[in-house]
Design a protein around this motif. Structure first.
Motif, PDB file in Angstrom:
ATOM      1  N   ASN A  98       0.818  -1.204   0.000  1.00 58.55           N
ATOM      2  CA  ASN A  98       0.000   0.000   0.000  1.00 58.55           C
ATOM      3  C   ASN A  98       0.860   1.267   0.000  1.00 58.55           C
ATOM      4  O   ASN A  98       0.542   2.249  -0.680  1.00 58.55           O
ATOM      5  CB  ASN A  98      -0.935   0.012   1.213  1.00 58.55           C
ATOM      6  CG  ASN A  98      -1.910   1.178   1.168  1.00 58.55           C
ATOM      7  OD1 ASN A  98      -2.568   1.408   0.161  1.00 58.55           O
ATOM      8  ND2 ASN A  98      -1.982   1.928   2.247  1.00 58.55           N
ATOM      9  N   ILE A  99       1.956   1.257   0.776  1.00 58.19           N
ATOM     10  CA  ILE A  99       2.860   2.410   0.790  1.00 58.19           C
ATOM     11  C   ILE A  99       3.439   2.643  -0.610  1.00 58.19           C
ATOM     12  O   ILE A  99       3.472   3.776  -1.108  1.00 58.19           O
ATOM     13  CB  ILE A  99       3.981   2.218   1.819  1.00 58.19           C
ATOM     14  CG1 ILE A  99       3.410   2.294   3.244  1.00 58.19           C
ATOM     15  CG2 ILE A  99       5.070   3.267   1.639  1.00 58.19           C
ATOM     16  CD1 ILE A  99       4.413   1.951   4.331  1.00 58.19           C
TER      17      ILE A  99
ATOM     18  N   ILE B 105       2.741   6.049  -2.859  1.00 64.15           N
ATOM     19  CA  ILE B 105       3.798   6.928  -3.366  1.00 64.15           C
ATOM     20  C   ILE B 105       3.722   7.031  -4.886  1.00 64.15           C
ATOM     21  O   ILE B 105       3.823   8.124  -5.460  1.00 64.15           O
ATOM     22  CB  ILE B 105       5.177   6.417  -2.915  1.00 64.15           C
ATOM     23  CG1 ILE B 105       5.337   6.598  -1.401  1.00 64.15           C
ATOM     24  CG2 ILE B 105       6.294   7.156  -3.652  1.00 64.15           C
ATOM     25  CD1 ILE B 105       6.606   5.985  -0.827  1.00 64.15           C
ATOM     26  N   GLY B 106       3.539   5.893  -5.558  1.00 61.22           N
ATOM     27  CA  GLY B 106       3.458   5.907  -7.014  1.00 61.22           C
ATOM     28  C   GLY B 106       2.296   6.723  -7.538  1.00 61.22           C
ATOM     29  O   GLY B 106       2.392   7.364  -8.589  1.00 61.22           O
ATOM     30  N   THR B 107       1.177   6.706  -6.786  1.00 56.00           N
ATOM     31  CA  THR B 107      -0.022   7.429  -7.214  1.00 56.00           C
ATOM     32  C   THR B 107       0.046   8.910  -6.880  1.00 56.00           C
ATOM     33  O   THR B 107      -0.319   9.760  -7.698  1.00 56.00           O
ATOM     34  CB  THR B 107      -1.267   6.810  -6.563  1.00 56.00           C
ATOM     35  OG1 THR B 107      -1.370   5.435  -6.925  1.00 56.00           O
ATOM     36  CG2 THR B 107      -2.540   7.535  -6.995  1.00 56.00           C
TER      37      THR B 107
ATOM     38  N   THR C  33       8.437  12.461  -7.255  1.00 55.63           N
ATOM     39  CA  THR C  33       9.228  12.777  -6.064  1.00 55.63           C
ATOM     40  C   THR C  33      10.219  11.650  -5.783  1.00 55.63           C
ATOM     41  O   THR C  33       9.869  10.476  -5.847  1.00 55.63           O
ATOM     42  CB  THR C  33       8.316  12.979  -4.837  1.00 55.63           C
ATOM     43  OG1 THR C  33       7.382  14.035  -5.120  1.00 55.63           O
ATOM     44  CG2 THR C  33       9.128  13.374  -3.609  1.00 55.63           C
ATOM     45  N   ASN C  34      11.443  12.031  -5.470  1.00 57.69           N
ATOM     46  CA  ASN C  34      12.503  11.046  -5.225  1.00 57.69           C
ATOM     47  C   ASN C  34      12.479  10.606  -3.762  1.00 57.69           C
ATOM     48  O   ASN C  34      12.949  11.320  -2.879  1.00 57.69           O
ATOM     49  CB  ASN C  34      13.862  11.646  -5.576  1.00 57.69           C
ATOM     50  CG  ASN C  34      14.978  10.609  -5.516  1.00 57.69           C
ATOM     51  OD1 ASN C  34      14.729   9.410  -5.616  1.00 57.69           O
ATOM     52  ND2 ASN C  34      16.208  11.072  -5.357  1.00 57.69           N
ATOM     53  N   PHE C  35      11.917   9.428  -3.514  1.00 57.73           N
ATOM     54  CA  PHE C  35      11.863   8.871  -2.169  1.00 57.73           C
ATOM     55  C   PHE C  35      13.013   7.893  -1.950  1.00 57.73           C
ATOM     56  O   PHE C  35      13.397   7.158  -2.848  1.00 57.73           O
ATOM     57  CB  PHE C  35      10.541   8.138  -1.941  1.00 57.73           C
ATOM     58  CG  PHE C  35       9.417   9.025  -1.479  1.00 57.73           C
ATOM     59  CD1 PHE C  35       9.123   9.153  -0.127  1.00 57.73           C
ATOM     60  CD2 PHE C  35       8.657   9.731  -2.401  1.00 57.73           C
ATOM     61  CE1 PHE C  35       8.091   9.965   0.299  1.00 57.73           C
ATOM     62  CE2 PHE C  35       7.630  10.546  -1.980  1.00 57.73           C
ATOM     63  CZ  PHE C  35       7.340  10.674  -0.625  1.00 57.73           C
TER      64      PHE C  35
ATOM     65  N   ARG D 285      10.095   5.477   4.331  1.00 51.32           N
ATOM     66  CA  ARG D 285      10.305   6.156   3.059  1.00 51.32           C
ATOM     67  C   ARG D 285      10.354   7.652   3.353  1.00 51.32           C
ATOM     68  O   ARG D 285       9.490   8.173   4.070  1.00 51.32           O
ATOM     69  CB  ARG D 285       9.173   5.884   2.082  1.00 51.32           C
ATOM     70  CG  ARG D 285       9.290   4.571   1.317  1.00 51.32           C
ATOM     71  CD  ARG D 285       8.925   3.385   2.137  1.00 51.32           C
ATOM     72  NE  ARG D 285       8.537   2.245   1.303  1.00 51.32           N
ATOM     73  CZ  ARG D 285       8.164   1.084   1.784  1.00 51.32           C
ATOM     74  NH1 ARG D 285       8.131   0.874   3.099  1.00 51.32           N
ATOM     75  NH2 ARG D 285       7.818   0.106   0.978  1.00 51.32           N
ATOM     76  N   TYR D 286      11.316   8.326   2.785  1.00 45.72           N
ATOM     77  CA  TYR D 286      11.413   9.768   3.047  1.00 45.72           C
ATOM     78  C   TYR D 286      11.904  10.499   1.812  1.00 45.72           C
ATOM     79  O   TYR D 286      12.608   9.946   0.962  1.00 45.72           O
ATOM     80  CB  TYR D 286      12.343  10.048   4.225  1.00 45.72           C
ATOM     81  CG  TYR D 286      13.791   9.678   4.007  1.00 45.72           C
ATOM     82  CD1 TYR D 286      14.723  10.626   3.570  1.00 45.72           C
ATOM     83  CD2 TYR D 286      14.234   8.374   4.231  1.00 45.72           C
ATOM     84  CE1 TYR D 286      16.051  10.276   3.362  1.00 45.72           C
ATOM     85  CE2 TYR D 286      15.568   8.026   4.022  1.00 45.72           C
ATOM     86  CZ  TYR D 286      16.466   8.978   3.592  1.00 45.72           C
ATOM     87  OH  TYR D 286      17.777   8.644   3.383  1.00 45.72           O
ATOM     88  N   ALA D 287      11.497  11.760   1.709  1.00 45.95           N
ATOM     89  CA  ALA D 287      11.911  12.618   0.606  1.00 45.95           C
ATOM     90  C   ALA D 287      12.138  14.014   1.155  1.00 45.95           C
ATOM     91  O   ALA D 287      11.353  14.498   1.981  1.00 45.95           O
ATOM     92  CB  ALA D 287      10.856  12.649  -0.487  1.00 45.95           C
TER      93      ALA D 287
END
Length: 296
Positions: free
Chosen positions: A156-157, A161-163, A168-170, A178-180
């Motif tokens: 789900n994560i 992120i993909g949606t 954004t570069n995570f 996960r962080y950006a």
């Protein structure tokens, strides 16, 4: 995290959840249950339905489009469409009321009407479920459900992120965070353990929660908190995922941290005894938008 409190509730307009057990009911309730059972059986006969009866007492028919599809597991984020009707056809509630989006919730971790039918379904299944016991204003109900997806936290994560952040570069840490960094400040002061960090934040779930406004109108929102917080880095004053995400930033930088429940409130969540609702539901992945304003 420990200082974040919010109201988590599921609104079904006029439908109330209750135990499906037929035990320990008063005589009036027992008589009403007999009437409801008879009404459901008549509805099944009149509409020439082929159904099975669950051990809990409700009746169902599931159209299994893909018998090898994934079955929901406790803690999965389930997404579905539903319509709840009285046997007369009157709509009691629907996932599409007010906003044309599916309904999502974390399966099997708190008392929810849908746990019973979803437990029998796989992704892609459609089904009808007839409840003599669980009723609106004393009436039996028919629930039509289409199970769209059932995703574990990691999947789900990644999907979220993909949606929502396709460009954004995570980065992903060894813990699962996960962080950006969305606004950089190379000359900003680094954040070290033992220092007091002050930041602005907005906290969100990775799914929209059904809520009602002051006019009792349904709306959907993922945000559970926002504000300013100060804490000592490395002192375990906040949940691990939040602390780790903050540590990736410098003063003046903005960032996004997304982490699984193992770095948040785990399988127990955070429960408000006063309201009888979860503050943070079990198995909830969390997202925080952050801006570090100071460190000392």
């Amino acid at each position: 995290m420990k200082k974040f409190f919010w109201f988590f509730a599921l609104s079904f307009v006029v439908l109330l959840t209750s135990c499906l057990s037929n035990n320990d009911v008063d005589p009036a309730e027992a008589e009403k249950l007999k009437e409801n059972e008879a009404a459901v059986k008549k509805y099944i006969t009149d509409n020439s339905l082929t159904v099975k009866q669950d051990a809990s007492g409700f009746y169902y028919n599931i159209d299994a489009l893909n018998p090898t599809a994934k079955s929901p597991k406790v803690g999965d984020l389930v997404t579905m469409d539903f319509v709840i009707k009285k046997l007369t056809g009157e709509v009691v509630d629907s996932s599409r009321i007010n906003q044309k989006i599916p309904y999502a919730y974390i399966f099997g971790v708190y008392n929810n009407l849908f746990n019973y039918p979803i437990n029998l379904m796989k992704e892609g299944d459609k089904g009808i479920f007839l409840f003599p016991q669980l009723v609106s204003k004393g009436d039996p109900v028919k629930i039509e459900i289409s199970l769209i997806s059932s995703l574990g936290e990691d999947d789900n994560i990644n999907k979220y992120i993909g949606t929502n952040y396709p460009t954004t570069n995570f980065f992903k840490s060894s813990t699962g965070l996960r962080y950006a960094i969305t606004t950089e400040n190379p000359s900003g002061t680094a954040l070290l353990n033992g220092k007091t960090v002050t930041l602005k934040y907005t906290g969100r779930l990775l799914f929209d929660v059904r809520k009602t406004d002051t006019n009792n109108k349904l709306y959907y929102d993922s945000k559970f908190d926002e504000g300013t917080i100060s804490f000592t880095l490395g002192a375990s004053q906040v949940v691990p995922g939040f602390e780790e995400a903050v540590s990736k930033l410098k003063v003046g930088e903005k960032g996004i941290g997304i982490f699984p429940s193992t770095l948040g409130y785990s399988t127990s969540g955070s429960y408000n005894q006063a309201t009888g609702n979860y503050v943070i539901p079990p198995y909830a992945s969390l997202l925080f938008e952050m801006e570090v304003t100071a460190v000392k």
